[in-house]
Write a protein that holds these residues in place. Sequence first.
Motif, PDB file in Angstrom:
ATOM      1  N   ALA A 123       0.815  84.570   1.762  1.00  8.94           N
ATOM      2  CA  ALA A 123       1.080  82.828   1.637  1.00  8.94           C
ATOM      3  C   ALA A 123       1.684  81.706   2.929  1.00  8.94           C
ATOM      4  O   ALA A 123       1.573  80.790   3.053  1.00  8.94           O
ATOM      5  CB  ALA A 123       0.927  83.028   0.776  1.00  8.94           C
ATOM      6  N   ARG A 124       3.081  82.863   3.552  1.00  7.12           N
ATOM      7  CA  ARG A 124       4.216  81.517   3.755  1.00  7.12           C
ATOM      8  C   ARG A 124       3.988  81.902   4.901  1.00  7.12           C
ATOM      9  O   ARG A 124       3.918  79.833   5.414  1.00  7.12           O
ATOM     10  CB  ARG A 124       5.205  82.482   3.320  1.00  7.12           C
ATOM     11  N   LEU A 125       3.222  82.256   6.163  1.00  4.20           N
ATOM     12  CA  LEU A 125       3.113  82.248   7.854  1.00  4.20           C
ATOM     13  C   LEU A 125       1.787  80.617   7.664  1.00  4.20           C
ATOM     14  O   LEU A 125       2.278  80.324   8.046  1.00  4.20           O
ATOM     15  CB  LEU A 125       2.205  83.347   7.844  1.00  4.20           C
ATOM     16  N   GLU A 126       0.936  81.593   6.576  1.00  5.69           N
ATOM     17  CA  GLU A 126       0.034  80.353   6.761  1.00  5.69           C
ATOM     18  C   GLU A 126      -0.509  78.935   5.766  1.00  5.69           C
ATOM     19  O   GLU A 126      -0.300  77.634   6.658  1.00  5.69           O
ATOM     20  CB  GLU A 126      -1.878  80.288   5.693  1.00  5.69           C
ATOM     21  N   GLY A 127       0.745  78.767   4.974  1.00  5.22           N
ATOM     22  CA  GLY A 127       1.505  77.292   5.119  1.00  5.22           C
ATOM     23  C   GLY A 127       2.644  76.841   6.327  1.00  5.22           C
ATOM     24  O   GLY A 127       2.108  75.594   6.195  1.00  5.22           O
ATOM     25  N   ALA A 128       3.303  77.505   6.752  1.00  2.71           N
ATOM     26  CA  ALA A 128       3.343  76.742   8.005  1.00  2.71           C
ATOM     27  C   ALA A 128       2.970  76.736   9.006  1.00  2.71           C
ATOM     28  O   ALA A 128       3.252  75.633  10.077  1.00  2.71           O
ATOM     29  CB  ALA A 128       5.134  78.315   8.452  1.00  2.71           C
ATOM     30  N   LEU A 129       1.578  77.471   9.383  1.00  2.61           N
ATOM     31  CA  LEU A 129       1.012  76.738  10.885  1.00  2.61           C
ATOM     32  C   LEU A 129       0.039  75.807  10.301  1.00  2.61           C
ATOM     33  O   LEU A 129      -0.756  75.279  10.715  1.00  2.61           O
ATOM     34  CB  LEU A 129      -0.252  77.906  10.661  1.00  2.61           C
TER      35      LEU A 129
ATOM     36  N   LEU B 224      -8.463  80.628  12.345  1.00  2.00           N
ATOM     37  CA  LEU B 224      -7.571  78.859  12.090  1.00  2.00           C
ATOM     38  C   LEU B 224      -8.739  77.856  12.551  1.00  2.00           C
ATOM     39  O   LEU B 224      -9.831  78.222  13.301  1.00  2.00           O
ATOM     40  CB  LEU B 224      -6.649  78.690  13.692  1.00  2.00           C
ATOM     41  N   LEU B 225      -8.370  76.760  11.864  1.00  2.00           N
ATOM     42  CA  LEU B 225      -9.608  75.821  12.153  1.00  2.00           C
ATOM     43  C   LEU B 225      -8.862  74.995  13.033  1.00  2.00           C
ATOM     44  O   LEU B 225      -7.481  74.307  11.552  1.00  2.00           O
ATOM     45  CB  LEU B 225      -9.878  75.207  10.430  1.00  2.00           C
ATOM     46  N   VAL B 226      -8.596  74.502  13.705  1.00  2.00           N
ATOM     47  CA  VAL B 226      -8.239  72.989  14.685  1.00  2.00           C
ATOM     48  C   VAL B 226      -8.886  71.946  14.186  1.00  2.00           C
ATOM     49  O   VAL B 226      -9.977  72.126  14.646  1.00  2.00           O
ATOM     50  CB  VAL B 226      -7.428  73.142  15.852  1.00  2.00           C
ATOM     51  N   GLU B 227      -8.206  70.727  13.569  1.00  4.63           N
ATOM     52  CA  GLU B 227      -9.466  69.354  13.936  1.00  4.63           C
ATOM     53  C   GLU B 227      -7.969  68.389  14.593  1.00  4.63           C
ATOM     54  O   GLU B 227      -7.389  68.151  13.628  1.00  4.63           O
ATOM     55  CB  GLU B 227      -9.696  69.175  12.079  1.00  4.63           C
ATOM     56  N   GLU B 228      -8.673  67.500  14.944  1.00  6.23           N
ATOM     57  CA  GLU B 228      -7.898  66.341  15.591  1.00  6.23           C
ATOM     58  C   GLU B 228      -6.787  67.362  16.388  1.00  6.23           C
ATOM     59  O   GLU B 228      -5.314  66.202  15.885  1.00  6.23           O
ATOM     60  CB  GLU B 228      -7.873  65.368  14.206  1.00  6.23           C
ATOM     61  N   GLY B 229      -6.692  68.878  16.549  1.00  2.94           N
ATOM     62  CA  GLY B 229      -5.124  68.608  17.274  1.00  2.94           C
ATOM     63  C   GLY B 229      -4.587  69.713  16.751  1.00  2.94           C
ATOM     64  O   GLY B 229      -3.518  69.925  16.763  1.00  2.94           O
ATOM     65  N   ARG B 230      -5.233  69.610  15.141  1.00  2.00           N
ATOM     66  CA  ARG B 230      -3.679  69.649  14.102  1.00  2.00           C
ATOM     67  C   ARG B 230      -4.927  71.112  13.326  1.00  2.00           C
ATOM     68  O   ARG B 230      -5.630  70.911  13.025  1.00  2.00           O
ATOM     69  CB  ARG B 230      -2.992  68.901  13.260  1.00  2.00           C
ATOM     70  N   VAL B 231      -3.519  71.899  13.060  1.00  2.00           N
ATOM     71  CA  VAL B 231      -4.218  73.040  11.976  1.00  2.00           C
ATOM     72  C   VAL B 231      -4.689  73.176  11.121  1.00  2.00           C
ATOM     73  O   VAL B 231      -3.447  72.252  10.185  1.00  2.00           O
ATOM     74  CB  VAL B 231      -3.597  74.256  12.458  1.00  2.00           C
ATOM     75  N   SER B 232      -6.193  72.405  10.649  1.00  2.40           N
ATOM     76  CA  SER B 232      -6.089  72.211   8.860  1.00  2.40           C
ATOM     77  C   SER B 232      -6.355  73.472   8.042  1.00  2.40           C
ATOM     78  O   SER B 232      -6.106  73.427   6.772  1.00  2.40           O
ATOM     79  CB  SER B 232      -7.118  71.193   9.179  1.00  2.40           C
ATOM     80  N   GLN B 233      -6.520  74.658   8.723  1.00  6.76           N
ATOM     81  CA  GLN B 233      -6.871  76.050   7.629  1.00  6.76           C
ATOM     82  C   GLN B 233      -6.241  77.041   8.789  1.00  6.76           C
ATOM     83  O   GLN B 233      -6.478  76.602   9.692  1.00  6.76           O
ATOM     84  CB  GLN B 233      -8.560  76.138   7.751  1.00  6.76           C
ATOM     85  N   ALA B 234      -5.085  77.743   7.601  1.00  8.16           N
ATOM     86  CA  ALA B 234      -4.927  78.571   8.453  1.00  8.16           C
ATOM     87  C   ALA B 234      -5.458  79.833   7.435  1.00  8.16           C
ATOM     88  O   ALA B 234      -4.493  80.144   6.346  1.00  8.16           O
ATOM     89  CB  ALA B 234      -3.691  79.084   8.840  1.00  8.16           C
ATOM     90  N   ALA B 235      -5.383  81.349   8.086  1.00 12.23           N
ATOM     91  CA  ALA B 235      -5.619  82.666   7.001  1.00 12.23           C
ATOM     92  C   ALA B 235      -5.757  83.878   8.002  1.00 12.23           C
ATOM     93  O   ALA B 235      -6.413  83.484   8.724  1.00 12.23           O
ATOM     94  CB  ALA B 235      -7.342  82.599   6.632  1.00 12.23           C
TER      95      ALA B 235
END
Length: 278
Positions: free
Chosen positions: A220-226, A195-206
């Motif tokens: 992919a669906r879960l990553e999109g939801a995150l 997970l990459l969290v930037e400014e308090g929000r997830v910007s990348q999820a794998a």
Amino acid sequence: MQAYHRPRTLQDALGALAGGAARVAAGCTDLFPATGARELTGPVVDITRVEELRGVTQGPDGWRFGAATTWADVIRADLPPAFDMLKEAAREVGSVQIQTAGTLAGNICNASPAADGVPCLLALEAEVEIGSVAGTRRVPLAGFITGVRRTVLRPGEMVLALHVPDAAAHGRSRFLKLGARRYLVISIAMVAVRLLVEEGRVSQAAVAVGACSAVARRLARLEGALVGARADETVGRVEAGLVLQDLAPIDDIRADAAYRGTAAVELIRRAIGDLVRA
Ligand SMILES: Cc1cc2nc3c(=O)[nH]c(=O)nc-3n(C[C@H](O)[C@H](O)[C@H](O)COP(=O)(O)OP(=O)(O)OC[C@H]3O[C@@H](n4cnc5c(N)ncnc54)[C@H](O)[C@@H]3O)c2cc1C
């Protein structure tokens, strides 16, 4: 055994593989048990002395893991936190003896559904560099393993290295594995989360899950939801339905599909929880 080659250069290794009769041997921790015999049969090319295939290096576009890089090398390497999951997996592969001999490349080439390195490398968007006397080519890891014990390697080819692009070497990561006991165990389910969290929000999820399907999968669906979630919302977004649509877990001797599905969802929640709390 007919011929045991132990070349010192990549050129000699590829030359010995040309023709397609010989098998590559790295740590032999999969190859030897799979023979079921006292010695390997057929010609073998042992790549452990080829200096060009060793080591973990950073280049202008990302990270390179030579094909003879062992799990112990990974544990010792100075890598950014995005690779923590790979180090965690490395510490859980067999025992210290197995980690000292076994290689990352051997783990993916063996193409076991329970290969602990695969979900981590999928979550790092790894590419596989393949070579033969005819030249080199690169394929995404997601397309390299095509089924149980099957890869896109052609006769005469071998894996030269695994590459992780800079774009995926960001964020923090976690690997969790469930087996029938705590130590020296084949996974029933394992998850790798970056997970990459930037400014308090997830910007990348794998998120990748192994041992639940013939080939480990990204979700992919879960990553999109995150993506876009606040850190405190992430665990709540791991809905079983989202996970299971992409995973479709399998039954086998180690666990049935329902157990695997439940385990995978719980492991993902725990991994994400650890990442956002720490
Ligand atoms: C006691 C024990 C415990 C284990 N525990 C775990 C575990 O917890 N998790 C896990 O994931 N695995 C585990 N393993 C399996 C194994 O240790 C790993 O998969 C290891 O990473 C394999 O690497 P290796 O270098 O030994 O491969 P090898 O055995 O040398 O090779 C494996 C296969 O890949 C091919 N190959 C190897 N390198 C290349 C290359 N560069 N190019 C083309 N083909 C290649 C070989 O021809 C062979 O078919 C365990 C094994 C044992 C014996």
